[in-house]
Design a protein around this motif. Structure first.
Motif, PDB file in Angstrom:
ATOM      1  N   ASP A   1       0.832  -1.221   0.000  1.00 56.02           N
ATOM      2  CA  ASP A   1       0.000   0.000   0.000  1.00 56.02           C
ATOM      3  C   ASP A   1       0.858   1.259   0.000  1.00 56.02           C
ATOM      4  N   GLU A   2       1.835   1.278   0.917  1.00 52.94           N
ATOM      5  CA  GLU A   2       2.698   2.464   1.046  1.00 52.94           C
ATOM      6  C   GLU A   2       3.528   2.675  -0.214  1.00 52.94           C
ATOM      7  N   LYS A   3       3.998   1.576  -0.788  1.00 54.73           N
ATOM      8  CA  LYS A   3       4.844   1.696  -1.978  1.00 54.73           C
ATOM      9  C   LYS A   3       4.038   2.128  -3.197  1.00 54.73           C
ATOM     10  N   ILE A   4       2.793   1.690  -3.281  1.00 55.42           N
ATOM     11  CA  ILE A   4       1.931   2.132  -4.387  1.00 55.42           C
ATOM     12  C   ILE A   4       1.739   3.648  -4.296  1.00 55.42           C
ATOM     13  N   LYS A   5       1.439   4.127  -3.096  1.00 54.03           N
ATOM     14  CA  LYS A   5       1.215   5.561  -2.875  1.00 54.03           C
ATOM     15  C   LYS A   5       2.497   6.354  -3.213  1.00 54.03           C
ATOM     16  N   TYR A   6       3.632   5.831  -2.744  1.00 53.75           N
ATOM     17  CA  TYR A   6       4.920   6.492  -2.981  1.00 53.75           C
ATOM     18  C   TYR A   6       5.252   6.540  -4.475  1.00 53.75           C
ATOM     19  N   CYS A   7       5.131   5.402  -5.171  1.00 53.15           N
ATOM     20  CA  CYS A   7       5.477   5.364  -6.602  1.00 53.15           C
ATOM     21  C   CYS A   7       4.560   6.274  -7.400  1.00 53.15           C
ATOM     22  N   PHE A   8       3.268   6.275  -7.072  1.00 54.08           N
ATOM     23  CA  PHE A   8       2.340   7.150  -7.798  1.00 54.08           C
ATOM     24  C   PHE A   8       2.753   8.610  -7.630  1.00 54.08           C
ATOM     25  N   GLU A   9       3.119   8.964  -6.409  1.00 53.37           N
ATOM     26  CA  GLU A   9       3.553  10.338  -6.118  1.00 53.37           C
ATOM     27  C   GLU A   9       4.795  10.702  -6.941  1.00 53.37           C
ATOM     28  N   VAL A  10       5.728   9.767  -7.053  1.00 50.09           N
ATOM     29  CA  VAL A  10       6.950   9.998  -7.829  1.00 50.09           C
ATOM     30  C   VAL A  10       6.606  10.203  -9.310  1.00 50.09           C
ATOM     31  N   TYR A  11       5.703   9.361  -9.825  1.00 49.75           N
ATOM     32  CA  TYR A  11       5.397   9.395 -11.261  1.00 49.75           C
ATOM     33  C   TYR A  11       4.453  10.529 -11.667  1.00 49.75           C
ATOM     34  N   ASP A  12       3.685  11.050 -10.727  1.00 49.63           N
ATOM     35  CA  ASP A  12       2.762  12.152 -11.044  1.00 49.63           C
ATOM     36  C   ASP A  12       3.569  13.451 -11.057  1.00 49.63           C
ATOM     37  N   LEU A  13       4.234  13.705 -12.184  1.00 41.84           N
ATOM     38  CA  LEU A  13       5.252  14.758 -12.255  1.00 41.84           C
ATOM     39  C   LEU A  13       4.719  16.146 -11.898  1.00 41.84           C
ATOM     40  N   ASN A  14       3.498  16.448 -12.308  1.00 45.31           N
ATOM     41  CA  ASN A  14       2.991  17.799 -12.015  1.00 45.31           C
ATOM     42  C   ASN A  14       2.062  17.850 -10.798  1.00 45.31           C
ATOM     43  N   GLY A  15       1.915  16.702 -10.126  1.00 42.39           N
ATOM     44  CA  GLY A  15       1.151  16.686  -8.876  1.00 42.39           C
ATOM     45  C   GLY A  15      -0.341  16.927  -9.034  1.00 42.39           C
ATOM     46  N   ASP A  16      -0.904  16.586 -10.226  1.00 44.64           N
ATOM     47  CA  ASP A  16      -2.336  16.845 -10.416  1.00 44.64           C
ATOM     48  C   ASP A  16      -3.224  15.642 -10.097  1.00 44.64           C
ATOM     49  N   GLY A  17      -2.607  14.565  -9.575  1.00 45.35           N
ATOM     50  CA  GLY A  17      -3.411  13.395  -9.206  1.00 45.35           C
ATOM     51  C   GLY A  17      -3.593  12.381 -10.323  1.00 45.35           C
ATOM     52  N   TYR A  18      -2.919  12.623 -11.458  1.00 43.97           N
ATOM     53  CA  TYR A  18      -2.976  11.686 -12.584  1.00 43.97           C
ATOM     54  C   TYR A  18      -1.586  11.514 -13.183  1.00 43.97           C
ATOM     55  N   ILE A  19      -1.342  10.320 -13.747  1.00 44.77           N
ATOM     56  CA  ILE A  19      -0.135  10.134 -14.555  1.00 44.77           C
ATOM     57  C   ILE A  19      -0.601  10.223 -16.005  1.00 44.77           C
ATOM     58  N   SER A  20      -0.236  11.309 -16.667  1.00 48.18           N
ATOM     59  CA  SER A  20      -0.722  11.546 -18.037  1.00 48.18           C
ATOM     60  C   SER A  20       0.134  10.800 -19.050  1.00 48.18           C
ATOM     61  N   ARG A  21      -0.383  10.727 -20.275  1.00 47.23           N
ATOM     62  CA  ARG A  21       0.345  10.118 -21.385  1.00 47.23           C
ATOM     63  C   ARG A  21       1.708  10.812 -21.567  1.00 47.23           C
ATOM     64  N   GLU A  22       1.713  12.151 -21.437  1.00 45.21           N
ATOM     65  CA  GLU A  22       2.959  12.923 -21.602  1.00 45.21           C
ATOM     66  C   GLU A  22       3.963  12.578 -20.502  1.00 45.21           C
ATOM     67  N   GLU A  23       3.466  12.459 -19.272  1.00 48.01           N
ATOM     68  CA  GLU A  23       4.359  12.126 -18.157  1.00 48.01           C
ATOM     69  C   GLU A  23       4.970  10.743 -18.346  1.00 48.01           C
ATOM     70  N   MET A  24       4.145   9.797 -18.781  1.00 50.20           N
ATOM     71  CA  MET A  24       4.663   8.442 -19.057  1.00 50.20           C
ATOM     72  C   MET A  24       5.763   8.508 -20.109  1.00 50.20           C
ATOM     73  N   PHE A  25       5.488   9.250 -21.168  1.00 46.60           N
ATOM     74  CA  PHE A  25       6.447   9.363 -22.276  1.00 46.60           C
ATOM     75  C   PHE A  25       7.779   9.928 -21.774  1.00 46.60           C
ATOM     76  N   HIS A  26       7.723  11.021 -20.996  1.00 49.67           N
ATOM     77  CA  HIS A  26       8.950  11.643 -20.471  1.00 49.67           C
ATOM     78  C   HIS A  26       9.748  10.675 -19.616  1.00 49.67           C
ATOM     79  N   MET A  27       9.053   9.981 -18.712  1.00 45.19           N
ATOM     80  CA  MET A  27       9.767   9.079 -17.796  1.00 45.19           C
ATOM     81  C   MET A  27      10.361   7.888 -18.528  1.00 45.19           C
TER      82      MET A  27
END
Length: 209
Positions: A108-134
């Motif tokens: 649970d904690e790691k899911i929350k942590y990884c999502f936070e890391v991947y949500d580059l602009n902090g809007d609560g979503y991992i967008s197609r653009e963010e995925m592409f950049h990472m």
């Protein structure tokens, strides 16, 4: 001098007692070891920063040299995840609490942590653009590839097909969580942001000896 070090020892013990309640994966002795390690790391910094905590450069060195993280963008996001008060320094509290999840977090904690890391602009979503950049940053490009970006775009589409349940071309937290629970390997789908078991063990053996 001995009086000073005894006082410091007492301060460390009191702090450890407090922190091990907040960072629940460490006991008091382990928290004490992490506080001592933190103090040692601080000594390598210039005096004016000592009161504030570990700066970004120092922390990134630890992520890279100790935990094997290599992606600049991801390391920056890990720093921000640890730095919960956003003051650009990792305090001793943030250090112990951050490592609690980083080294020993529940799924649970790691899911929350990884999502936070991947949500580059902090809007609560991992967008197609963010995925592409990472993914563009973390994947090793082959020199023969003429259009490496096309391959990354294809990969993003494959990931969206698998994880984007409501088909809105971005991942919400609940979609990310559902996908990772069904397939744990997707936890670090967009880049390495947690240490592997070997690095974790080496760090703990060194820190908690």
């Amino acid at each position: 001098m001995s009086e000073m070090s005894a006082m410091t020892k007492k301060m460390i013990q009191n702090l450890a007692e407090k922190l091990c309640k907040q960072a629940k994966h460490f006991n008091k002795t382990e928290a004490e070891c992490l506080i001592r390690l933190f103090n040692e790391l601080l000594e390598g910094q210039t005096e004016k920063r000592v009161g504030l905590g570990l700066d970004r450069g120092k922390f990134r060195n630890i992520l890279h040299n100790t935990f094997g993280l290599t992606d600049d963008m991801i390391m920056d996001r890990v720093f921000r995840s640890f730095d919960s008060d956003n003051d650009s320094y990792i305090s001793v509290k943030e250090w112990v609490e951050g490592l609690s999840v980083f080294l020993r977090g529940t799924l649970d904690e790691k899911i929350k942590y990884c999502f936070e890391v991947y949500d580059l602009n902090g809007d609560g979503y991992i967008s197609r653009e963010e995925m592409f950049h990472m993914l563009k940053n973390s994947l090793i490009r082959q020199p023969t590839e003429e259009e490496p970006d096309e391959g990354i775009k294809d990969l993003v589409e494959i990931i969206l097909k698998k994880m984007d349940y409501d088909h809105d071309s971005r991942l919400s937290y609940s979609e990310f969580e559902k996908s990772v629970r069904e397939e744990n390997l997707l936890l670090e789908a967009f880049g390495t942001c947690l240490p592997d078991a070997k690095r974790t063990l080496e760090f703990e053996q060194h820190a908690f000896q």
